[in-house]
Design an enzyme around this catalytic site. Structure first.
Site, short mmCIF file in Angstrom:
data_model
loop_
_atom_site.label_atom_id
_atom_site.label_comp_id
_atom_site.label_asym_id
_atom_site.label_seq_id
_atom_site.Cartn_x
_atom_site.Cartn_y
_atom_site.Cartn_z
N LEU A 65 -26.22 36.53 -22.92
CA LEU A 65 -24.93 37.15 -22.06
C LEU A 65 -24.57 38.15 -22.92
O LEU A 65 -24.60 38.42 -24.24
CB LEU A 65 -23.95 36.25 -22.09
CG LEU A 65 -24.13 34.94 -20.93
CD1 LEU A 65 -22.74 34.01 -21.00
CD2 LEU A 65 -24.37 35.35 -19.66
N ASP A 66 -24.09 39.30 -22.53
CA ASP A 66 -23.59 40.43 -23.01
C ASP A 66 -22.54 40.16 -23.92
O ASP A 66 -21.72 39.09 -23.59
CB ASP A 66 -23.18 41.50 -21.96
CG ASP A 66 -24.19 41.93 -21.05
OD1 ASP A 66 -25.41 41.96 -21.52
OD2 ASP A 66 -23.84 42.35 -19.78
N LYS A 67 -22.21 40.65 -24.72
CA LYS A 67 -21.15 40.33 -26.17
C LYS A 67 -19.82 39.93 -25.24
O LYS A 67 -19.32 39.26 -25.52
CB LYS A 67 -20.94 41.43 -26.98
CG LYS A 67 -20.26 41.17 -28.22
CD LYS A 67 -20.22 42.56 -29.20
CE LYS A 67 -19.27 42.18 -30.26
NZ LYS A 67 -19.20 43.19 -31.27
N THR A 87 -19.29 39.45 -22.19
CA THR A 87 -19.27 38.41 -21.21
C THR A 87 -19.17 37.02 -21.68
O THR A 87 -19.52 36.74 -22.61
CB THR A 87 -20.54 38.52 -20.31
OG1 THR A 87 -20.85 40.00 -19.57
CG2 THR A 87 -20.68 37.66 -19.13
N ARG A 145 -23.30 44.13 -13.44
CA ARG A 145 -22.65 45.36 -13.95
C ARG A 145 -23.19 46.44 -13.17
O ARG A 145 -22.29 47.34 -12.59
CB ARG A 145 -22.22 45.28 -15.33
CG ARG A 145 -21.69 44.14 -15.89
CD ARG A 145 -22.07 43.79 -17.70
NE ARG A 145 -21.45 45.34 -18.20
CZ ARG A 145 -21.62 45.54 -19.41
NH1 ARG A 145 -22.41 44.70 -20.49
NH2 ARG A 145 -21.10 46.52 -20.17
#
Length: 300
Positions: free
Chosen positions: A132-134, A136, A232
């Site tokens: 997961l993105d930082k 998120t 996104r």
């Protein structure tokens, strides 16, 4: 360094398999730079290898230094057994160390738990099956054994594992449900960003409108594919960027915390075959928290 291919594979995946001490990003850069030759010819990272082919490259040199110091960071663990665990990743925590990362990651927090973690993804990404993105928040499955890792990763690839998200987006959405089908590639002008590009990789996201809130619209998002920054990028492409997205949203929508949460994760247990489904509510910084319901994602 020269290797003889032993099975059918993509060039980038083959390099990641035979050189696990290097990040896939670094290996892909070598391929893109023409420094990896297949039977004497440079190829794209997606090039299809066949048994007997020769893959040659210069020694990439010392691998990047990654901080693997255990860090005492509280983690919410929603499922755990001898094969895996499911964690609710908090906001601001990167999934794994990187040469540019100055603070601890989820991997550092996992190492502090003193548990076994798979090594399939490389030494600096123990246990990490997907990311997961930082900024998120939400659910990630972590493998404890290499066998579990391989089986879980295959489920992600074959789309038998399900990942569903809540997001608060800008604008107004009239349709109750729609599909975004847009190939994703690296932005030609900024290699750190992704964009919808006809020459990119196949990418599909399903969107479900759930509620209108003061700040925008609460939606559910279901991934058919798992490209970098997919939700996104797709939501921006259709005019509804995720609020708080400081990379992809226009400036007027980019302030505040990222409004993207991986709330639902389902997969077949790699050892027992039992279907495991886990749900986590968004944190207190999620604008539409009071409107989020597990049923809205399960019936999606």
């Amino acid at each position: 360094m020269e290797y003889i291919v032993d099975q059918k594979d993509r060039l980038d995946k083959y390099l990641a398999r035979i050189l696990p001490e290097y990040s896939r990003t670094r290996l892909v850069k070598l391929v893109d730079s023409g420094l990896v030759l297949v039977d004497g010819v440079s190829q794209k990272p997606s090039f299809a290898l066949h048994p007997g082919m020769s893959v040659a490259l210069d020694d990439p040199g010392p691998s990047e230094v990654h901080d693997l110091t255990p860090a005492d960071i509280p983690l919410e663990v929603l499922f755990e057994d001898d094969a895996l665990l499911v964690v609710n990743k908090p906001r601001g925590l990167a999934a794994h160390p990187a040469a540019s990362l100055k603070e601890p990651s989820l991997v550092n927090a996992l190492l502090a738990r003193n548990i076994s973690l798979s090594q399939t993804a490389g030494a600096f990404r123990p246990g990490i099956v997907h990311r997961l993105d930082k900024e998120t928040t939400g659910l990630m499955v972590v493998a404890k054994t290499d066998r579990a890792h391989v089986i879980l990763a295959k489920q992600m690839e074959n789309k038998t594992a399900e990942r569903r998200y809540f997001a608060v987006v800008a604008g107004d959405i009239e349709q109750e449900r729609f599909k975004v089908d847009g190939p994703i590639a690296r932005d030609k002008h900024n290699r750190l960003l992704m964009t919808v590009d006809a020459a990119g990789k196949h990418a599909v996201t399903f969107i479900k409108r759930l509620a209108r809130v003061t700040q925008g619209v609460l939606v559910g998002a279901r991934l058919e594919t798992g490209r970098t920054h997919q939700i996104r990028v797709h939501l921006r492409a259709v005019g509804h960027p995720v609020l708080g997205d400081k990379i992809y949203a226009p400036r007027e929508f980019g302030s505040g915390p990222m409004q993207l949460h991986a709330a639902y994760l389902a997969f077949d247990h790699p050892h027992t075959g039992e279907r495991i489904a886990v749900y986590a509510e968004p944190d207190e910084l999620f604008y539409a928290r009071e409107f989020t319901k597990r049923q809205d994602l399960e019936d999606f």
